[in-house]
Design a protein around this motif. Structure first.
Motif, PDB file in Angstrom:
ATOM      1  N   LEU B   8       0.875  -1.183   0.000  1.00 37.01           N
ATOM      2  CA  LEU B   8       0.000   0.000   0.000  1.00 37.01           C
ATOM      3  C   LEU B   8       0.901   1.218   0.000  1.00 37.01           C
ATOM      4  CD1 LEU B   8      -2.646  -0.953   2.736  1.00 37.01           C
ATOM      5  CD2 LEU B   8      -2.665  -1.477   0.298  1.00 37.01           C
ATOM      6  N   LEU B  11      -2.172   5.387   0.503  1.00 39.18           N
ATOM      7  CA  LEU B  11      -3.566   5.056   0.179  1.00 39.18           C
ATOM      8  C   LEU B  11      -4.541   5.971   0.934  1.00 39.18           C
ATOM      9  CD1 LEU B  11      -4.956   2.499  -1.369  1.00 39.18           C
ATOM     10  CD2 LEU B  11      -5.653   1.933   0.947  1.00 39.18           C
ATOM     11  N   LEU B  51      -8.819  -3.707  -0.743  1.00 35.64           N
ATOM     12  CA  LEU B  51      -7.829  -4.792  -0.858  1.00 35.64           C
ATOM     13  C   LEU B  51      -8.350  -5.972  -1.671  1.00 35.64           C
ATOM     14  CD1 LEU B  51      -6.177  -4.896   2.685  1.00 35.64           C
ATOM     15  CD2 LEU B  51      -5.515  -3.612   0.660  1.00 35.64           C
ATOM     16  N   ALA B  62      -2.920   0.354  -4.140  1.00 35.64           N
ATOM     17  CA  ALA B  62      -2.929  -0.939  -3.441  1.00 35.64           C
ATOM     18  C   ALA B  62      -2.612  -1.989  -4.495  1.00 35.64           C
ATOM     19  CB  ALA B  62      -4.297  -1.202  -2.829  1.00 35.64           C
TER      20      ALA B  62
END
Lengths: 227, 207
Positions: B8, B11, B51, B62
């Motif tokens: 990540l 984010l 995710l 991501a």
């Protein structure tokens, strides 16, 4: 191959769910029966002496009954996934194209059932004379394919909107006008008993319409489904 | 265990003008567990949806790196198992029918015995032919575990995994969490201290 297996699984799942919940089936059948019966009671058997354009009017009434019943039921396969909050599980597990093809097939099966019922009821209650049964059936099937091709993608688009019913009709109407015009005119020819030489043109137009819409849907569906 | 990591980078997740998740950067390797904590509305569930590719971040990146290949979350769905209170399965189908359907659309060839073994593993042995509509909330949660574990995913995302569970259900979570350490990545969104202790790292949102 895996895509087709997945699409078939989506179709079978929708059939099984529908048979257990009658979520769309009852609405479609009720609408079709009540429309034809109401027309029959209101108009009575239409005789040629009452109107020179009788076949055109009968054809129009038949397709309007099919159209509105389709509006009632065909959006439900996607709307139900969102309302029951099962769409996320499906999105995560199934390829988008498999979802599209499975839902398309399910809607087609549902619509063909509806069209068959509406046609039989119209023949019985409205005394619909069918001069060329083969052409009549071919036009109903070709029109159904076009109707399903247009409404399946629109159903996916509107499924997460708050005013689903109105939006479905608003988006579907401009897409369906050309289909309806050709289907009504073609069905008039079949009722009048014209041969395949005259009926082939509307069939070709309906087939072209269906191919164009399915092709566009195959390209667009992934974005619509994932957005 | 194949090379696998979650990355990540800066984010952020917005809802309208409100930023619920901001500036999250981390790397998680196979065998590691990330616990995500935070108050209601702090963005735990939204982060897990990002995710698994069900939601796009408002800013940042991501991605997964799988055997050297960079994959966006939506392209990695075949590798992801997701469990969430937002996840609903088909109430008009039986547990067996639900699992068979999701196995088919995932391209898995599982026998009835495989499905029964999975149901037994999550504590639903012998109840596979019951309609989901007849399940209690705890049993439905167990079936969500079965859905998430159906394809032996190397990436497992669990959002409030024991929220409707009794003690035996909590034991199921512990077994799954331990097993996932040998399988790949585990991300848990929770505020339960018993679940937080499984995290090698704890990400606290909304601070």
């Amino acid at each position: 191959m895996m895509l087709l297996v997945a699409a078939w699984a989506v179709f079978l799942k929708d059939v099984r769910s529908e048979l257990r919940t009658r979520y769309a089936l009852n609405a479609l059948l009720l609408f079709a029966v009540s429309t034809v019966v109401a027309l029959s009671l209101g108009l009575g058997p239409l005789a040629p002496s009452r109107n020179a354009d009788l076949r055109l009017i009968q054809s129009g009434l038949l397709w309007i009954a099919i159209l509105f019943a389709a509006f009632t039921g065909l959006s439900r396969s996607f709307v139900q996934e969102e309302d029951a909050r099962t769409a996320a599980a499906l999105r995560l597990a199934a390829p988008p194209l498999a979802v599209y093809l499975g839902k398309l097939l399910f809607n087609l099966a549902l619509l063909l059932l509806l069209v068959a019922l509406t046609a039989v009821l119209s023949i019985v209650f409205l005394r619909l004379p069918v001069g060329n049964p083969g052409l009549f059936a071919a036009l109903l099937i070709a029109g159904s394919l076009g109707l399903v091709a247009a409404t399946t993608l629109i159903a996916a688009i509107i499924s997460r909107a708050s005013i689903k019913g109105a939006l479905f009709a608003v988006l579907a109407f401009p897409l369906l006008v050309p289909l309806l015009v050709v289907a009504i005119r073609g069905t008039e020819l079949a009722l009048d008993g014209f041969g395949w030489d005259r009926g082939i043109l509307p069939l070709q137009v309906l087939a072209g319409y269906t191919i164009a819409l399915v092709t566009v849907s195959l390209f667009l569906f992934g974005s619509v489904w994932e957005t | 265990m194949q090379e696998l990591r979650l990355e990540l980078d800066d984010l952020a997740i917005d809802y309208g003008t409100r930023r619920v998740v901001s500036g999250v950067s981390l790397t998680l390797h196979a065998g590691e567990t990330l616990a995500v904590a935070g108050a209601n509305g702090s963005g735990k569930s939204s982060l897990l949806r990002v995710l698994c590719g069900l939601q796009r971040p408002s800013r940042g990146v991501a991605r997964y790196v799988v055997a050297g290949e960079i994959m966006q979350p939506d392209a990695a769905r075949a590798l992801i198992g997701w469990l969430s209170p937002d996840l609903q399965l088909y109430r008009e189908l039986t547990a067996h029918e639900n699992l068979r359907f999701f196995a088919q659309v995932r391209g898995l060839q599982l026998s009835d015995a495989d499905l029964e073994a999975l149901l037994t593993d999550v504590g639903l042995g012998g109840r596979g032919n019951d309609l989901l509509a007849a399940y209690s909330s705890g049993m439905a949660q167990r079936l969500r575990f079965a859905y998430a574990l159906l394809h032996n995913p190397p990436i497992l995302l669990l959002d409030e995994p024991t929220v409707t569970f009794d003690e035996r259900g909590a034991a199921l979570f512990e077994r799954v969490a331990e097993r996932q350490r040998n399988r790949g990545i585990l991300v848990i969104a929770t505020n339960d201290p018993r679940e937080l202790r499984y995290g090698d790292y704890v990400l606290r949102l909304g601070i």
